[in-house]
Design an enzyme around this catalytic site. Sequence first.
Site, PDB file in Angstrom:
ATOM      1  N   LYS A 138       0.822  -1.213   0.000  1.00 56.04           N
ATOM      2  CA  LYS A 138       0.000   0.000   0.000  1.00 56.04           C
ATOM      3  C   LYS A 138       0.851   1.256   0.000  1.00 56.04           C
ATOM      4  O   LYS A 138       0.449   2.272  -0.562  1.00 56.04           O
ATOM      5  CB  LYS A 138      -0.979   0.001   1.180  1.00 56.04           C
ATOM      6  CG  LYS A 138      -2.039  -1.069   1.045  1.00 56.04           C
ATOM      7  CD  LYS A 138      -3.334  -0.747   1.749  1.00 56.04           C
ATOM      8  CE  LYS A 138      -4.364  -1.799   1.361  1.00 56.04           C
ATOM      9  NZ  LYS A 138      -5.649  -1.652   1.996  1.00 56.04           N
TER      10      LYS A 138
ATOM     11  N   LYS B 123      -4.982 -10.122  -6.603  1.00 55.56           N
ATOM     12  CA  LYS B 123      -6.211 -10.384  -5.853  1.00 55.56           C
ATOM     13  C   LYS B 123      -7.332  -9.417  -6.252  1.00 55.56           C
ATOM     14  O   LYS B 123      -7.081  -8.238  -6.454  1.00 55.56           O
ATOM     15  CB  LYS B 123      -5.855 -10.185  -4.366  1.00 55.56           C
ATOM     16  CG  LYS B 123      -6.934 -10.462  -3.378  1.00 55.56           C
ATOM     17  CD  LYS B 123      -6.469 -10.094  -1.973  1.00 55.56           C
ATOM     18  CE  LYS B 123      -6.922  -8.694  -1.603  1.00 55.56           C
ATOM     19  NZ  LYS B 123      -7.139  -8.457  -0.187  1.00 55.56           N
TER      20      LYS B 123
ATOM     21  N   LYS C 236     -11.529  -4.474  -3.528  1.00 59.45           N
ATOM     22  CA  LYS C 236     -12.571  -3.453  -3.643  1.00 59.45           C
ATOM     23  C   LYS C 236     -12.015  -2.069  -3.894  1.00 59.45           C
ATOM     24  O   LYS C 236     -12.727  -1.180  -4.337  1.00 59.45           O
ATOM     25  CB  LYS C 236     -13.490  -3.476  -2.419  1.00 59.45           C
ATOM     26  CG  LYS C 236     -12.792  -3.239  -1.086  1.00 59.45           C
ATOM     27  CD  LYS C 236     -13.844  -3.181   0.026  1.00 59.45           C
ATOM     28  CE  LYS C 236     -13.489  -4.039   1.222  1.00 59.45           C
ATOM     29  NZ  LYS C 236     -12.304  -3.594   1.949  1.00 59.45           N
TER      30      LYS C 236
END
Length: 333
Positions: free
Chosen positions: A114, A196, A199
């Site tokens: 991230k 992956k 969302k």
Amino acid sequence: MGDKKVIFSGVQPSGDLTIGNYLGAIRNWVDLQDEYDCYYCIVDLHAITVPQVAKDLRRRTLEVLAQYMAAGLDPEKVTLFVQSHVSAHAELAWVLNCMTYMGELNRMTQFKEKSRKSEANLNAGLFTYPALMASDILLYQANAVPVGDDQKQHLELARDLANRFNNRYSDTFKIPEPLISKVGARIMDLQDPTSKMSKSSENENGYILIKDDPKTIKRKIKRAVTDSIGEVNYSDDQPGIKNMITIYSKFSGESYEEIVNKYKGEGYGKFKGDLAEVIIEGLRPVRERFEELMSNKDYLENVYNEGAKKAERVARKTLSKVYRKTGFIKRKY
Ligand code: ATP
Ligand code: LTN
């Protein structure tokens, strides 16, 4: 309730829920609700480790609650609540932060990934995220934590911190076990089947949302990446098709072999068309129930209020112990 083992898990309201969250996490939680004392949280404190628009965060927090319930979680059986409503989470997180080594946090894959995405404005919350997650779990003395396998490393840290506190003071926390479902628990991105399904991905064609309508689902499946082999096989050489077989199987209950046999000699068009139908039918009851719940805000409010009351009682008890052992004097008023 008393002797039942305790389960804790949560999802961040950082985006609308995908079929990855549904198949990899929430649907499995439903199967646990009769046997365990379950706490399922909407972790809004975690969500702000990446910037959020306040009104979207508010909407999504309520929607995640409605989707938990639409997927089959029954508030009569499990405790459903919002993380920021129980202040003990942030309080224990502070104590745990002071026991977590920089080196441990530096190693976390999720942080590394991230932070690579938003190098410009890295915040300290993103770095200490795992200490807050440990606090969520340890406050409820959870025996087990059902998550997707991307969360294994965070759970390992929660166990280390629990042991560290128990050794430094005295037995206080249960050591939680990960509960990670078997193969196929990782649903991949439809546009990039090597990563992956997430969302918060930028490309909306990469994921299917629980609340997507049939037309959108058909469109996204039609556009999903395949390969030039042209045969429906469950093989690592065909990651796009493999992922779609997994989704098909998860929704229909048919095995991979059955699915492969069914589409022998057929092109991808027929397979994709049927897959879209399987997803649409699988999600239909969930979506309908979700919409019904969203039109009854009073009921949702009541569920999260009652959930927070129950969670608060349990969490306070653990936090008081921690404060006492840490050496904080008890307040007398
Ligand atoms: P974000 O993109 O905001 O990081 P996410 O979609 O990865 O979020 P989380 O809120 O981090 O979702 O995860 C909620 C739960 O859903 C976790 O238990 C996680 O392991 C599981 N999960 C998320 N994505 C998938 C996926 N593609 N396949 C299987 N399980 C998943
Ligand atoms: N980091 C988790 C969400 C999460 C969680 C938890 C999961 C926050 N606190 C406690 C299990 C238990 C994720 O799925 N990204």
